[in-house]
Enzyme design. Structure first.
Site, PDB file in Angstrom:
ATOM      1  N   ASP A  14       0.922  -1.069   0.055  1.00 35.32           N
ATOM      2  CA  ASP A  14      -0.047   0.167   0.094  1.00 35.32           C
ATOM      3  C   ASP A  14       0.699   1.250   0.082  1.00 35.32           C
ATOM      4  O   ASP A  14       1.655   1.836   1.108  1.00 35.32           O
ATOM      5  CB  ASP A  14      -1.001  -0.087   1.175  1.00 35.32           C
TER       6      ASP A  14
ATOM      7  N   GLU B 200      -1.496  -1.456  -4.778  1.00 36.20           N
ATOM      8  CA  GLU B 200      -2.671  -0.662  -4.825  1.00 36.20           C
ATOM      9  C   GLU B 200      -2.562   0.365  -5.954  1.00 36.20           C
ATOM     10  O   GLU B 200      -1.455   0.971  -5.960  1.00 36.20           O
ATOM     11  CB  GLU B 200      -2.960   0.144  -3.501  1.00 36.20           C
TER      12      GLU B 200
ATOM     13  N   ASP C 297      -2.132   1.354   7.444  1.00 35.39           N
ATOM     14  CA  ASP C 297      -1.409   1.001   6.065  1.00 35.39           C
ATOM     15  C   ASP C 297      -0.865  -0.227   6.095  1.00 35.39           C
ATOM     16  O   ASP C 297      -1.100  -1.039   4.986  1.00 35.39           O
ATOM     17  CB  ASP C 297      -0.141   1.967   5.883  1.00 35.39           C
TER      18      ASP C 297
END
Length: 173
Positions: A8, A69, A141
């Site tokens: 991420d 992502e 996160d």
């Protein structure tokens, strides 16, 4: 057993998560962390930190597949640009080590893990903990990174069941 690294990316914090996926589809938590980039004086040093940290995780945990992502369009163009650069540093660390990379939009990750594309951070944290048997609250996160890895595991299993060859995956880089 397949080992998946989920990333991420962020310009202030980058989440990292590693899971193992057994042949029966059961996912097991291996590792997670958050790379705090705010201690660096310059943005280019943050990018270097992302590149090096992702590389170290790859060397230590030896994933066979990686998922990241995809950048969403933020309201602030400067923030979106910085996020894209941090994402680029992570991608470079992955491809520099010869690994393939799959990309997933935030809505896809939320849909795969929570069941709805509009889920909030706390719902993702909760469901990742439930799915991977992690007690206690996960940092947001790191939870997002594990969610990206889980999304890849679910997508991968679906394509295998449908008989779609890996080379036809639309999110492969």
């Amino acid at each position: 057993m397949i080992r998946i690294l989920g990333i991420d990316p962020g310009s202030q914090r980058t989440g990292i998560g590693v899971i193992d996926v057994a042949a029966d589809g059961k996912s097991t938590h291996v590792f997670h962390t958050t790379i705090n980039l705010l201690d660096n004086d310059s943005f280019h040093m943050r990018l270097r930190q992302v590149f090096e940290a992702v590389g170290e995780v790859i060397e230590e945990h030896a994933p066979t597949e990686v998922a990241i992502e995809r950048v969403f369009m933020a309201r602030n163009p400067d923030s979106a640009l910085k996020l894209g650069q941090a994402r680029g540093a992570a991608i470079c660390a992955v491809v520099n080590r010869g690994l393939d990379l799959a990309e997933y939009a935030a809505k896809e990750v939320k849909q795969a893990v929570v069941g709805g594309g509009g889920a909030d951070k706390s719902q993702i944290q909760h469901m990742v903990g439930v799915l991977l048997g992690i007690s206690g609250k996960l940092q947001a996160d790191a939870a997002d990174a594990l969610a990206v890895a889980l999304t890849h595991a679910h997508t991968r299993a679906s394509t295998v069941r449908l008989g779609i060859p890996r080379t036809a995956w639309r999110r492969r880089r």
